[in-house]
Design a protein around this motif. Sequence first.
Motif, PDB file in Angstrom:
ATOM      1  N   GLU A   3     -13.402  34.062  48.116  1.00 29.93           N
ATOM      2  CA  GLU A   3     -12.649  35.171  47.535  1.00 29.93           C
ATOM      3  C   GLU A   3     -11.663  35.742  48.549  1.00 29.93           C
ATOM      4  O   GLU A   3     -10.515  36.076  48.204  1.00 29.93           O
ATOM      5  CB  GLU A   3     -13.601  36.262  47.052  1.00 29.93           C
ATOM      6  CG  GLU A   3     -14.408  35.851  45.823  1.00 29.93           C
ATOM      7  CD  GLU A   3     -15.233  37.007  45.273  1.00 29.93           C
ATOM      8  OE1 GLU A   3     -14.773  38.166  45.381  1.00 29.93           O
ATOM      9  OE2 GLU A   3     -16.319  36.749  44.739  1.00 29.93           O
ATOM     10  N   TYR A  53      -7.581  36.073  48.223  1.00 29.33           N
ATOM     11  CA  TYR A  53      -6.817  37.296  48.426  1.00 29.33           C
ATOM     12  C   TYR A  53      -5.726  37.106  49.472  1.00 29.33           C
ATOM     13  O   TYR A  53      -4.607  37.650  49.340  1.00 29.33           O
ATOM     14  CB  TYR A  53      -7.750  38.447  48.822  1.00 29.33           C
ATOM     15  CG  TYR A  53      -8.562  38.993  47.662  1.00 29.33           C
ATOM     16  CD1 TYR A  53      -7.978  39.230  46.427  1.00 29.33           C
ATOM     17  CD2 TYR A  53      -9.926  39.293  47.808  1.00 29.33           C
ATOM     18  CE1 TYR A  53      -8.710  39.721  45.371  1.00 29.33           C
ATOM     19  CE2 TYR A  53     -10.663  39.781  46.757  1.00 29.33           C
ATOM     20  CZ  TYR A  53     -10.055  39.995  45.536  1.00 29.33           C
ATOM     21  OH  TYR A  53     -10.773  40.485  44.481  1.00 29.33           O
ATOM     22  N   LYS A 102      -1.852  37.647  48.628  1.00 25.87           N
ATOM     23  CA  LYS A 102      -1.011  38.557  49.404  1.00 25.87           C
ATOM     24  C   LYS A 102       0.221  37.833  49.942  1.00 25.87           C
ATOM     25  O   LYS A 102       1.327  38.392  49.985  1.00 25.87           O
ATOM     26  CB  LYS A 102      -1.821  39.153  50.558  1.00 25.87           C
ATOM     27  CG  LYS A 102      -2.801  40.227  50.109  1.00 25.87           C
ATOM     28  CD  LYS A 102      -3.740  40.642  51.237  1.00 25.87           C
ATOM     29  CE  LYS A 102      -2.989  41.366  52.333  1.00 25.87           C
ATOM     30  NZ  LYS A 102      -3.915  41.856  53.392  1.00 25.87           N
ATOM     31  N   PRO A 139      -6.920  33.875  39.262  1.00 22.09           N
ATOM     32  CA  PRO A 139      -8.065  34.429  40.022  1.00 22.09           C
ATOM     33  C   PRO A 139      -9.368  33.692  39.741  1.00 22.09           C
ATOM     34  O   PRO A 139     -10.250  33.636  40.603  1.00 22.09           O
ATOM     35  CB  PRO A 139      -8.129  35.880  39.539  1.00 22.09           C
ATOM     36  CG  PRO A 139      -6.759  36.184  39.033  1.00 22.09           C
ATOM     37  CD  PRO A 139      -6.251  34.907  38.468  1.00 22.09           C
ATOM     38  N   ILE A 178      -7.841  43.039  39.053  1.00 18.90           N
ATOM     39  CA  ILE A 178      -7.088  41.979  39.734  1.00 18.90           C
ATOM     40  C   ILE A 178      -6.503  41.011  38.708  1.00 18.90           C
ATOM     41  O   ILE A 178      -5.304  40.670  38.736  1.00 18.90           O
ATOM     42  CB  ILE A 178      -7.983  41.237  40.739  1.00 18.90           C
ATOM     43  CG1 ILE A 178      -8.543  42.197  41.788  1.00 18.90           C
ATOM     44  CG2 ILE A 178      -7.211  40.094  41.395  1.00 18.90           C
ATOM     45  CD1 ILE A 178      -7.510  42.791  42.702  1.00 18.90           C
ATOM     46  N   ILE A 188      -6.297  44.779  46.327  1.00 21.35           N
ATOM     47  CA  ILE A 188      -6.685  43.667  47.209  1.00 21.35           C
ATOM     48  C   ILE A 188      -7.241  44.197  48.525  1.00 21.35           C
ATOM     49  O   ILE A 188      -8.273  43.720  49.025  1.00 21.35           O
ATOM     50  CB  ILE A 188      -5.469  42.750  47.451  1.00 21.35           C
ATOM     51  CG1 ILE A 188      -5.106  41.985  46.167  1.00 21.35           C
ATOM     52  CG2 ILE A 188      -5.759  41.762  48.586  1.00 21.35           C
ATOM     53  CD1 ILE A 188      -3.825  41.182  46.276  1.00 21.35           C
ATOM     54  N   SER A 195     -10.653  45.558  47.889  1.00 24.27           N
ATOM     55  CA  SER A 195     -11.625  44.486  47.674  1.00 24.27           C
ATOM     56  C   SER A 195     -11.919  43.751  48.973  1.00 24.27           C
ATOM     57  O   SER A 195     -13.079  43.370  49.251  1.00 24.27           O
ATOM     58  CB  SER A 195     -11.102  43.512  46.609  1.00 24.27           C
ATOM     59  OG  SER A 195     -10.952  44.157  45.363  1.00 24.27           O
ATOM     60  N   GLU A 196     -10.887  43.512  49.793  1.00 22.50           N
ATOM     61  CA  GLU A 196     -11.089  42.832  51.068  1.00 22.50           C
ATOM     62  C   GLU A 196     -11.995  43.654  51.976  1.00 22.50           C
ATOM     63  O   GLU A 196     -12.857  43.092  52.695  1.00 22.50           O
ATOM     64  CB  GLU A 196      -9.748  42.590  51.744  1.00 22.50           C
ATOM     65  CG  GLU A 196      -8.976  41.413  51.193  1.00 22.50           C
ATOM     66  CD  GLU A 196      -7.689  41.153  51.944  1.00 22.50           C
ATOM     67  OE1 GLU A 196      -7.277  39.973  52.013  1.00 22.50           O
ATOM     68  OE2 GLU A 196      -7.101  42.118  52.457  1.00 22.50           O
TER      69      GLU A 196
END
Length: 829
Positions: free
Chosen positions: A347, A351, A355, A370, A380, A426, A429-430
């Motif tokens: 994942e 991302y 990006k 995704p 997302i 993002i 989530s990261e």
Amino acid sequence: MSNEFDIKNLESTFDVKSFLLKLLSYWPLFLVFLSVSIGIAYAINIRKLPVYSIDNLISIKDDQNPFFTSNTSLTFNWGGTTDKVNTALITLKSRTHNEDVVDALQYYVVYKKNGEYQKVGAYKETPFKVVVDTSAWQLLSRDFKVVFKDSVTFDLSFTQETDARLAYQRFNAEKEVSTKFFPAQEFKKEFKLGQTIATPLFNGVFLPDEEIDATAAIGKEYFVRINNFDQAVKNNISINVVPESQGSSVLRLSKIGGNKARMVDYLNSSVAILAENMLERKNLFATKTIRFIDSSLAEKSKELLDVENELNSFKNKNSVLSLNEEGQVLKSKLGLLDSREEAVERELDYYNTLKEYLLNRTDYRQIPAPSVAGITESSISNAVSRIVLKAEERNRLQYSFKEESVVFNEIDRDINATKRVLLENINSSEGLLNKELASIKREIGSVEYQTKKLPKEQQQLIKIERKYDISQGTYNFFLSKLSEAKLVKAANVGDVLIIDEAKDTGGGKIGPNTGMNYIIAVVLGLGIPVVVVFILLLLNTKVQNIKEIERLSMIPILGAIGKSKVKGNLAVLDNPKSAISEGFRSLRSSLQFIFKQNDVEGSKTLLITSSISGEGKTFCSINIASIFALSGKKTLLIGLDLRKPKIFEDFNITNDIGVVNYLINEASLEQVIQKTSLDSFDVIVSGPIPPNPSELLMGSRMEKMMAELKEEYDYIILDTPPVGLVTDALDLMKFSDATLYVVRQNYTRVGMFQFINEKYKNGEVKDVSFVLNFFQSKTRYGYSHGYGYGYGNNYGNSYGNSYTKNSYHEDEKPNNIIKRILSIFKRKS
């Protein structure tokens, strides 16, 4: 009267009734123009080819894959059905789409045959079909003649009359165009159907058309032409696409042309290519995912094989077949942790890739789905879907709008706003994934510490089996995603549903509109003569009728004298029962009324003048004098136009002695008076032309002469010079009891009235009346009353008309057949 007089504006006002009557008089002109215009329309109509309209009906659906949810499906709904309909509308009319259709059908090849008046389209009417070699150069815009000798053999010929550089094109992907020098020549060669043709002019194959009997075409001429590709697209792009109803997803495609079979194939092929492209676009993400997973599986398969070989080698070398009970437990814990770690790292990798797309690229249509990384977070997925949707919309609009258009600014703002929110999601989530990854790594480290208490062989076996399990898990994950992508692609169906195919049902004719051509012909045939007549009347500054005189002056109109058809000026004496004679009788009655109204007793003097020469002044003088003489009155006609004497010619007498001789005291009155054929009608001619005519007429001898003549004659008619040229007539008006001012129809100019109007207003001219001479009683001038009648505003009544109806005079017979026929209808009416 002069005090009440007011000069009217000499600019003629438009008389609608008079104009319409004049138009009727030009009926031959209308007949000629109408005949010519209808003839031209007929010639155009019979050469026009029929025009047909063909259509088909399709529906744009939004069929989504029912086996997957929005979180797991590898496809996106690009704006729903409405967006798909709009996309289809734009696509069907776009140049790119129509290029694909023309290329697929090879519609740059045109078939023709000889028609009744011209070459006509012969698509699917020839016993052959041409397949062009797209890799070879083809001659453009020239007709190749095809004549069949038998069912399979034909002559292909081409004529180039002069040396020239001709255009060529290759119909490959680049559609290259070039020119080549081609000398004047006659090309003719025999070929067979199915034979490959390779010449400097044409390269391809003539294939037989099984639906056309080639034997029936023997000896007939057919023509094949290859057009420039861009021109062919331009000729075929005129396809009309409209929703069947407001907001409907059902579209009706229609095309207008002369060959129904050609339009049927074009419409059906256009729909087929649209459906194929839309399905390909719908499968785009599944196709890309399959391609990505295939490459990843190959790499993971090799990695898995290497680890498997390592495991087998270790087991064979150390005679260790399996882990003990404690090792099994630790390995199971590590396996779960490794799977969690691998999923989180996958994942995070997605991302990072996402990006990179968002920050470093401008075309967002290639963003990976995704679901490939197993991401199920709706925020997302929805954000990525919206960005891809807007990117697709922007790409479509590039065909219709310029780059600086406002619509692109709005799309870019929407993409940037969505992108900012997505980047924030993002990053969030990261952060969470990195914390989860750190926790997993700590747990793995704790378990690995426990494995160090196991025997060395057990530790190595756990390590190798961990690597094997991780590779196996990754391989299985990609394998499941590959199956999912293939299932999605296989389950996808096209969004184009054909309701009605284009088909020739035997109707559809919409043209040519021959009726409209005839309407245009009638409008032009009638309109052009109207314009011509209007311009002629506008440019015509000459007096046309009595009403026009009434508009131009307040001077009364005493009468109208028709056009004389008798040679010479003795119209009354030569033909006393003619319409001309009746006109002068009417004029005589009006003059007698004037003399009576003005209390003129005894001898009466009448002066006759005009604006310029040629208006019939002398003609009127002679005949007015004649009509008075015929009534038994002793009448004298005096020619006072000393500069241009005329009277003597009509009476066959000499001009050797006359007024001039008396005025210069060379002769007596008895010597200058000359007899005519009537006892009561005498004439005094002007005599030799003097050097000083005005001075002679103003002298005392003139007054003496008039006084003596009034003692002897009942009526004295003075024929004077035109007032527009000299002033003699004005000077002589003191001797007259009444003055007639002669105006000639279609001869006297409108501007000439200004002079006499001014004199009348100032009182220099009194007791003057107009006489319209050379009057033609035709509809062209707005009257049909006969030749002679009295008209005056204050004097006399209309006599000539009643004489005409009661046949008191001899009718002048028409001088040609058409006029005789028209006169019959006039008498009947």
